[in-house]
Motif scaffolding. Structure first.
Motif, PDB file in Angstrom:
ATOM      1  N   ALA A  66       1.986  16.325 -67.204  1.00  0.00           N
ATOM      2  CA  ALA A  66       1.347  16.905 -68.315  1.00  0.00           C
ATOM      3  C   ALA A  66       1.571  18.586 -68.494  1.00  0.00           C
ATOM      4  O   ALA A  66       1.616  18.990 -69.726  1.00  0.00           O
ATOM      5  N   LEU A  67       1.691  19.131 -67.501  1.00  0.00           N
ATOM      6  CA  LEU A  67       1.773  20.599 -67.407  1.00  0.00           C
ATOM      7  C   LEU A  67       3.133  21.013 -68.043  1.00  0.00           C
ATOM      8  O   LEU A  67       3.421  21.932 -68.893  1.00  0.00           O
ATOM      9  N   MET A  68       4.342  20.033 -67.579  1.00  0.00           N
ATOM     10  CA  MET A  68       5.512  20.352 -68.027  1.00  0.00           C
ATOM     11  C   MET A  68       5.725  20.037 -69.496  1.00  0.00           C
ATOM     12  O   MET A  68       6.119  20.918 -70.196  1.00  0.00           O
ATOM     13  N   LEU A  69       5.048  19.072 -70.044  1.00  0.00           N
ATOM     14  CA  LEU A  69       4.977  18.921 -71.528  1.00  0.00           C
ATOM     15  C   LEU A  69       4.319  19.851 -72.265  1.00  0.00           C
ATOM     16  O   LEU A  69       4.782  20.139 -73.614  1.00  0.00           O
ATOM     17  N   THR A  70       3.542  20.639 -71.941  1.00  0.00           N
ATOM     18  CA  THR A  70       2.671  21.698 -72.550  1.00  0.00           C
ATOM     19  C   THR A  70       3.357  23.002 -72.146  1.00  0.00           C
ATOM     20  O   THR A  70       2.856  24.153 -72.618  1.00  0.00           O
ATOM     21  N   SER A  71       4.414  23.270 -71.331  1.00  0.00           N
ATOM     22  CA  SER A  71       4.950  24.484 -70.902  1.00  0.00           C
ATOM     23  C   SER A  71       5.551  25.332 -72.148  1.00  0.00           C
ATOM     24  O   SER A  71       6.211  24.387 -73.061  1.00  0.00           O
ATOM     25  N   SER A  72       5.455  26.661 -72.091  1.00  0.00           N
ATOM     26  CA  SER A  72       6.003  27.399 -73.266  1.00  0.00           C
ATOM     27  C   SER A  72       7.238  27.963 -73.119  1.00  0.00           C
ATOM     28  O   SER A  72       7.807  28.540 -74.121  1.00  0.00           O
ATOM     29  N   GLY A  73       7.566  28.171 -71.871  1.00  0.00           N
ATOM     30  CA  GLY A  73       8.941  28.731 -71.660  1.00  0.00           C
ATOM     31  C   GLY A  73      10.050  27.992 -70.922  1.00  0.00           C
ATOM     32  O   GLY A  73       9.487  27.260 -70.170  1.00  0.00           O
ATOM     33  N   SER A  74      11.277  28.267 -71.247  1.00  0.00           N
ATOM     34  CA  SER A  74      12.144  27.633 -70.495  1.00  0.00           C
ATOM     35  C   SER A  74      12.366  27.710 -68.900  1.00  0.00           C
ATOM     36  O   SER A  74      12.553  26.875 -68.174  1.00  0.00           O
ATOM     37  N   VAL A  75      12.077  29.034 -68.381  1.00  0.00           N
ATOM     38  CA  VAL A  75      12.168  29.121 -66.972  1.00  0.00           C
ATOM     39  C   VAL A  75      10.943  28.333 -66.361  1.00  0.00           C
ATOM     40  O   VAL A  75      11.075  27.557 -65.328  1.00  0.00           O
ATOM     41  N   GLU A  76       9.611  28.276 -66.990  1.00  0.00           N
ATOM     42  CA  GLU A  76       8.551  27.695 -66.586  1.00  0.00           C
ATOM     43  C   GLU A  76       8.895  26.202 -66.557  1.00  0.00           C
ATOM     44  O   GLU A  76       8.559  25.504 -65.647  1.00  0.00           O
TER      45      GLU A  76
END
Length: 169
Positions: A66-76
């Motif tokens: 879920a966190l991955m789906l809502t991540s805003s940056g490419s590094v993150e």
């Protein structure tokens, strides 16, 4: 809401790591035990670790996804994806290294109905483990699997916290 998901994910992954790390840290002491003492000690783990580890590991995978789906940056995104990969590999280690040993060892133990289903001991052949194999080979495989799981969980937690720190910066 996003901060809640971050905190929940870290708590779940840290809990999964704590369970695996607890097993790994016991390794030196348990390697000194004889067969009878080892099996007495071994039986204390199954109820708590099965429930706690199962909730933390499955919850950690779901929350990390879920966190991955809502991540805003490419590094993150890549850091979280790598953390998720570590958690998934941790599951593979459990199902292919640890669980066959659990099934083998628990065939003669009286378990509750849910435990029988989880460990699939009814009518099981222990995943075709060689019954005459020396017990120390099973012990070593079981213990090594938990060291691998602890390393994977710790790596996942580090990657996850790095991603959150970068995103918050």
């Amino acid at each position: 809401m996003y901060v809640f998901v971050e905190v929940l994910t870290v708590i779940l992954v840290a809990s999964a790591m704590a369970m695996a790390l607890a097993h790994a840290l016991e390794l030196p002491g348990k390697m000194r035990l004889g067969r009878q003492e080892y099996f007495v000690v071994q039986r204390i783990y199954y109820p708590g670790f099965t429930i706690g580890g199962g909730i933390a590991e499955v919850g950690g995978i779901v929350a990390t996804f879920a966190l991955m789906l809502t991540s805003s940056g490419s590094v993150e995104l890549w850091l979280i994806a790598c953390a998720l990969t570590g958690l998934l590999i941790m599951q593979l280690v459990f199902w292919f290294m640890t669980q066959p040993i659990n099934k083998h060892w628990l065939q003669e133990v009286e378990l509750t109905a849910p435990a029988k289903r989880f460990f699939a001991t009814q009518g099981s052949d222990g995943d075709a483990l060689v019954p005459t194999q020396e017990w120390t080979a099973f012990r070593n495989r079981w213990e090594l699997s938990h060291v691998l799981r602890a390393v994977l969980a710790m790596l996942s937690l580090i990657l996850l916290t790095m991603a959150i720190a970068i995103q918050g910066a």
